[in-house]
Write a protein that holds these residues in place. Structure first.
Motif, mmCIF file in Angstrom:
data_model
loop_
_atom_site.group_PDB
_atom_site.id
_atom_site.type_symbol
_atom_site.label_atom_id
_atom_site.label_comp_id
_atom_site.label_asym_id
_atom_site.label_seq_id
_atom_site.Cartn_x
_atom_site.Cartn_y
_atom_site.Cartn_z
ATOM 1 N N UNK A 107 -9.935 58.083 -23.008
ATOM 2 C CA UNK A 107 -11.238 57.856 -23.449
ATOM 3 C C UNK A 107 -11.319 56.373 -24.043
ATOM 4 N N UNK A 108 -10.349 56.270 -25.118
ATOM 5 C CA UNK A 108 -10.511 55.173 -25.606
ATOM 6 C C UNK A 108 -10.347 53.875 -24.746
ATOM 7 N N UNK A 109 -9.532 54.133 -23.838
ATOM 8 C CA UNK A 109 -9.446 52.827 -22.684
ATOM 9 C C UNK A 109 -10.770 52.838 -21.851
ATOM 10 N N UNK A 110 -11.482 53.770 -21.697
ATOM 11 C CA UNK A 110 -12.571 53.718 -20.919
ATOM 12 C C UNK A 110 -13.423 52.910 -21.794
ATOM 13 N N UNK A 111 -13.686 53.346 -23.264
ATOM 14 C CA UNK A 111 -14.580 52.649 -24.094
ATOM 15 C C UNK A 111 -14.131 51.377 -24.011
ATOM 16 N N UNK A 112 -13.066 50.985 -24.375
ATOM 17 C CA UNK A 112 -12.720 49.388 -24.421
ATOM 18 C C UNK A 112 -12.986 48.909 -23.445
ATOM 19 N N UNK A 113 -12.911 49.125 -22.084
ATOM 20 C CA UNK A 113 -13.359 48.764 -20.628
ATOM 21 C C UNK A 113 -14.865 48.396 -20.838
ATOM 22 N N UNK A 114 -15.709 49.434 -21.134
ATOM 23 C CA UNK A 114 -17.173 49.533 -21.222
ATOM 24 C C UNK A 114 -17.406 48.200 -22.200
ATOM 25 N N UNK A 141 -20.545 47.799 -31.492
ATOM 26 C CA UNK A 141 -19.382 48.588 -31.182
ATOM 27 C C UNK A 141 -17.943 48.168 -31.662
ATOM 28 N N UNK A 142 -17.226 48.860 -31.999
ATOM 29 C CA UNK A 142 -15.817 48.607 -32.603
ATOM 30 C C UNK A 142 -14.663 49.006 -31.549
ATOM 31 N N UNK A 149 -21.489 54.765 -24.164
ATOM 32 C CA UNK A 149 -20.109 54.812 -24.938
ATOM 33 C C UNK A 149 -20.044 55.903 -25.923
ATOM 34 N N UNK A 150 -21.465 56.130 -26.719
ATOM 35 C CA UNK A 150 -21.297 57.312 -27.712
ATOM 36 C C UNK A 150 -21.324 58.690 -27.114
ATOM 37 N N UNK A 154 -16.804 54.904 -31.773
ATOM 38 C CA UNK A 154 -16.776 53.581 -31.408
ATOM 39 C C UNK A 154 -17.938 52.792 -31.580
ATOM 40 N N UNK A 155 -19.022 53.465 -31.709
ATOM 41 C CA UNK A 155 -20.651 52.659 -31.909
ATOM 42 C C UNK A 155 -20.465 52.830 -33.483
ATOM 43 N N UNK A 156 -20.336 51.460 -34.178
ATOM 44 C CA UNK A 156 -20.434 51.189 -35.344
ATOM 45 C C UNK A 156 -21.780 51.112 -36.064
#
Length: 182
Positions: free
Chosen positions: A76-83, A129-130, A146-147, A153-155
């Motif tokens: 999930x974190x890899x997907x978020x980073x890519x997005x 986002x962070x 992303x949320x 991840x959404x700051x």
């Protein structure tokens, strides 16, 4: 040929013939009763081994679940980073300092952005986002996607609650602009 335990005890003088015969008779009675009533004798060592095996299986299952959870979290974190990397806006020519509160540690952070990005952030058209302790400005629709995967991840997303004005507020007629610089 080796001697039985009873013969060895008798040889050492720890047991006499009467005790040995009495123990053999008692053992035969127990076996006869077990056959007659079809009672299964419980072997304690086998029960202990079976219990230990079941406990080990349960422990292994728990460890496997924890590993799968960790793997899923990394995916999930890899997907978020890519997005985020795909949708981030370029902030290289930013000259306006935009301060926001990082929701993860409740500290005020700041980014240098352009005036248009500052206005869009204030109007909640953009979000921050962070990823790996770095901050990126992304569009609001991407922030929503992303949320769904990782809320942490959404700051920052600006809140549009200016429509809720208290009736007793003496300054309700004086609107403070969102882009006010101190």
């Amino acid at each position: 040929m080796s001697k039985s335990l009873a013969d060895q005890l008798a040889g050492l003088g720890l047991a006499n013939k009467k005790q040995i015969q009495k123990d053999k008779a008692e053992k035969r009675k127990q076996e006869k009763l077990a056959r007659k009533h079809k009672i299964e004798t419980v072997d304690e060592s086998k029960a202990a081994v079976e219990k230990a095996r079941k406990e080990k299986l349960e422990k292994d299952r728990q460890l496997n679940l924890e590993r799968q959870e960790a793997l899923k979290k990394r995916e999930v974190m890899a997907q978020v980073k890519q997005m985020v990397m795909h949708a981030k806006l370029n902030l290289d020519d930013g000259d306006v300092k935009y301060s926001f509160v990082d929701q993860t540690d409740n500290k005020v952070k700041s980014l240098y952005v352009t005036e248009q990005i500052q206005k869009d952030l204030a109007m909640a058209r953009l979000a921050i986002a962070s990823v790996e302790e770095k901050y990126f400005v992304i569009p609001k629709n991407m922030a929503d996607k992303i949320a769904e995967r990782s809320e942490a991840s959404i700051v920052f997303i600006a809140a549009n609650d200016s429509s809720q004005v208290d009736d007793d507020d003496p300054y309700k007629d004086f609107v403070v602009p969102d882009d006010l610089m101190w």
